[in-house]
Scaffold this motif. Structure first.
Motif, PDB file in Angstrom:
ATOM      1  N   GLU A   1      11.477   9.485  -0.241  1.00 41.94           N
ATOM      2  CA  GLU A   1       9.894   9.618   0.241  1.00 41.94           C
ATOM      3  C   GLU A   1       8.775   9.790  -0.545  1.00 41.94           C
ATOM      4  O   GLU A   1       7.721   9.382  -1.085  1.00 41.94           O
ATOM      5  CB  GLU A   1      10.012  10.942   1.075  1.00 41.94           C
ATOM      6  CG  GLU A   1      10.386  10.809   2.486  1.00 41.94           C
ATOM      7  CD  GLU A   1      10.639  11.890   3.504  1.00 41.94           C
ATOM      8  OE1 GLU A   1      11.005  12.963   2.872  1.00 41.94           O
ATOM      9  OE2 GLU A   1      10.714  12.163   4.198  1.00 41.94           O
ATOM     10  N   HIS A   2       9.791  10.486  -1.967  1.00 43.80           N
ATOM     11  CA  HIS A   2       8.808  10.801  -2.923  1.00 43.80           C
ATOM     12  C   HIS A   2       8.025   8.912  -4.080  1.00 43.80           C
ATOM     13  O   HIS A   2       7.112   9.212  -4.171  1.00 43.80           O
ATOM     14  CB  HIS A   2       9.257  10.946  -4.426  1.00 43.80           C
ATOM     15  CG  HIS A   2       8.639  11.599  -5.599  1.00 43.80           C
ATOM     16  ND1 HIS A   2       7.762  12.014  -6.368  1.00 43.80           N
ATOM     17  CD2 HIS A   2       8.787  10.881  -6.483  1.00 43.80           C
ATOM     18  CE1 HIS A   2       7.557  12.342  -7.680  1.00 43.80           C
ATOM     19  NE2 HIS A   2       7.673  10.821  -7.712  1.00 43.80           N
ATOM     20  N   TYR A   3       9.178   8.467  -3.799  1.00 39.97           N
ATOM     21  CA  TYR A   3       8.629   7.154  -4.110  1.00 39.97           C
ATOM     22  C   TYR A   3       7.910   6.195  -2.850  1.00 39.97           C
ATOM     23  O   TYR A   3       8.095   4.920  -3.032  1.00 39.97           O
ATOM     24  CB  TYR A   3      10.005   6.307  -4.713  1.00 39.97           C
ATOM     25  CG  TYR A   3      10.372   6.681  -6.083  1.00 39.97           C
ATOM     26  CD1 TYR A   3       9.577   6.656  -7.262  1.00 39.97           C
ATOM     27  CD2 TYR A   3      11.345   7.871  -6.033  1.00 39.97           C
ATOM     28  CE1 TYR A   3       9.321   7.417  -8.462  1.00 39.97           C
ATOM     29  CE2 TYR A   3      11.802   8.383  -7.446  1.00 39.97           C
ATOM     30  CZ  TYR A   3      10.915   8.103  -8.123  1.00 39.97           C
ATOM     31  OH  TYR A   3      11.376   9.170  -9.680  1.00 39.97           O
ATOM     32  N   GLY A   4       7.433   6.627  -1.499  1.00 40.36           N
ATOM     33  CA  GLY A   4       6.782   5.825  -0.383  1.00 40.36           C
ATOM     34  C   GLY A   4       8.017   5.000   0.241  1.00 40.36           C
ATOM     35  O   GLY A   4       8.092   4.265   0.882  1.00 40.36           O
ATOM     36  N   LYS A   5       9.802   5.932  -0.035  1.00 42.34           N
ATOM     37  CA  LYS A   5      10.725   4.261  -0.338  1.00 42.34           C
ATOM     38  C   LYS A   5      11.562   4.913   1.518  1.00 42.34           C
ATOM     39  O   LYS A   5      11.893   6.232   1.417  1.00 42.34           O
ATOM     40  CB  LYS A   5      11.185   3.658  -1.172  1.00 42.34           C
ATOM     41  CG  LYS A   5      10.392   2.937  -1.892  1.00 42.34           C
ATOM     42  CD  LYS A   5      11.790   2.419  -3.008  1.00 42.34           C
ATOM     43  CE  LYS A   5      10.863   1.974  -4.303  1.00 42.34           C
ATOM     44  NZ  LYS A   5      11.389   1.413  -5.123  1.00 42.34           N
ATOM     45  N   SER A   6      12.564   3.947   2.762  1.00 42.41           N
ATOM     46  CA  SER A   6      12.892   4.433   2.719  1.00 42.41           C
ATOM     47  C   SER A   6      13.912   5.103   2.066  1.00 42.41           C
ATOM     48  O   SER A   6      14.665   4.054   1.031  1.00 42.41           O
ATOM     49  CB  SER A   6      13.557   3.421   3.884  1.00 42.41           C
ATOM     50  OG  SER A   6      13.547   2.247   3.834  1.00 42.41           O
TER      51      SER A   6
ATOM     52  N   ARG B   1       6.445   1.079   3.796  1.00 43.55           N
ATOM     53  CA  ARG B   1       6.453   2.749   3.982  1.00 43.55           C
ATOM     54  C   ARG B   1       5.943   3.161   5.279  1.00 43.55           C
ATOM     55  O   ARG B   1       6.242   4.061   5.253  1.00 43.55           O
ATOM     56  CB  ARG B   1       4.766   2.835   2.640  1.00 43.55           C
ATOM     57  CG  ARG B   1       5.570   2.256   1.856  1.00 43.55           C
ATOM     58  CD  ARG B   1       4.261   2.759   0.564  1.00 43.55           C
ATOM     59  NE  ARG B   1       3.860   4.314   0.991  1.00 43.55           N
ATOM     60  CZ  ARG B   1       3.059   4.870  -0.280  1.00 43.55           C
ATOM     61  NH1 ARG B   1       1.844   3.687  -0.579  1.00 43.55           N
ATOM     62  NH2 ARG B   1       3.238   5.786  -0.423  1.00 43.55           N
ATOM     63  N   ILE B   2       4.967   2.590   5.902  1.00 45.09           N
ATOM     64  CA  ILE B   2       4.821   2.712   7.348  1.00 45.09           C
ATOM     65  C   ILE B   2       5.771   2.833   8.038  1.00 45.09           C
ATOM     66  O   ILE B   2       5.992   3.492   8.881  1.00 45.09           O
ATOM     67  CB  ILE B   2       3.761   1.527   8.288  1.00 45.09           C
ATOM     68  CG1 ILE B   2       2.269   1.872   7.612  1.00 45.09           C
ATOM     69  CG2 ILE B   2       3.817   1.765   9.690  1.00 45.09           C
ATOM     70  CD1 ILE B   2       1.065   0.468   7.924  1.00 45.09           C
ATOM     71  N   LEU B   3       6.815   1.595   8.256  1.00 46.22           N
ATOM     72  CA  LEU B   3       8.020   2.067   8.852  1.00 46.22           C
ATOM     73  C   LEU B   3       8.808   3.410   8.353  1.00 46.22           C
ATOM     74  O   LEU B   3       9.918   4.265   9.361  1.00 46.22           O
ATOM     75  CB  LEU B   3       9.014   0.788   9.216  1.00 46.22           C
ATOM     76  CG  LEU B   3       8.473  -0.593   9.785  1.00 46.22           C
ATOM     77  CD1 LEU B   3       9.325  -1.825   9.236  1.00 46.22           C
ATOM     78  CD2 LEU B   3       8.434  -0.240  11.413  1.00 46.22           C
ATOM     79  N   ALA B   4       9.089   3.677   7.238  1.00 48.87           N
ATOM     80  CA  ALA B   4       9.659   4.509   6.705  1.00 48.87           C
ATOM     81  C   ALA B   4       9.262   6.400   7.258  1.00 48.87           C
ATOM     82  O   ALA B   4       9.485   6.829   7.293  1.00 48.87           O
ATOM     83  CB  ALA B   4      10.038   5.084   5.616  1.00 48.87           C
ATOM     84  N   MET B   5       8.031   5.666   7.559  1.00 51.70           N
ATOM     85  CA  MET B   5       7.232   7.453   7.472  1.00 51.70           C
ATOM     86  C   MET B   5       7.183   7.171   9.349  1.00 51.70           C
ATOM     87  O   MET B   5       7.697   8.384   9.704  1.00 51.70           O
ATOM     88  CB  MET B   5       5.434   6.940   6.961  1.00 51.70           C
ATOM     89  CG  MET B   5       5.619   7.289   6.253  1.00 51.70           C
ATOM     90  SD  MET B   5       3.537   7.124   5.781  1.00 51.70           S
ATOM     91  CE  MET B   5       3.135   5.399   5.758  1.00 51.70           C
ATOM     92  N   LEU B   6       7.308   5.991  10.070  1.00 47.46           N
ATOM     93  CA  LEU B   6       7.866   6.199  11.252  1.00 47.46           C
ATOM     94  C   LEU B   6       9.144   6.638  11.629  1.00 47.46           C
ATOM     95  O   LEU B   6       9.215   7.591  12.696  1.00 47.46           O
ATOM     96  CB  LEU B   6       7.659   4.742  11.627  1.00 47.46           C
ATOM     97  CG  LEU B   6       6.196   4.648  12.814  1.00 47.46           C
ATOM     98  CD1 LEU B   6       6.000   3.457  12.734  1.00 47.46           C
ATOM     99  CD2 LEU B   6       5.167   5.258  13.011  1.00 47.46           C
TER     100      LEU B   6
END
Length: 92
Positions: free
Chosen positions: A47-52, A67-72
């Motif tokens: 998450e720190h690097y904006g990744k799954s 990034r959007i999918l990882a957040m979802l």
């Protein structure tokens, strides 16, 4: 996974010129000893690097869709439904 994740962590630290102290501070881990390769830490580091976690381990670069999918993926089911409703214009 621990070895692969550790190698990915070291790669990200070098590639993004991230200091361990910065990573610890931004992930909520307080000491270098806390930077272990547990599953919980893997999520925080990715998450720190904006990744799954998968993208983190595979050294994939970010893109907006990933990034959007990882957040979802981090949302609870009711939060997920709310985001989908808002995005599709069906929120009242």
């Amino acid at each position: 996974m621990a070895y692969d994740f550790r190698a990915a962590l070291l790669w990200h630290l070098k590639h993004h010129q991230t200091r361990i102290a910065e990573l610890a501070r931004n992930t909520g881990l307080k000491t270098r000893a806390g930077l272990s390769t547990t599953v919980e830490n893997a999520v925080r580091f990715a998450e720190h690097y904006g990744k799954s976690v998968d993208d983190f381990i595979r050294l994939r670069e970010n893109n907006d869709v990933r990034r959007i999918l990882a957040m979802l993926d981090q949302l609870q089911p009711d939060e997920h439904r709310l985001v989908i409703a808002r995005a599709s214009g069906n929120y009242r």
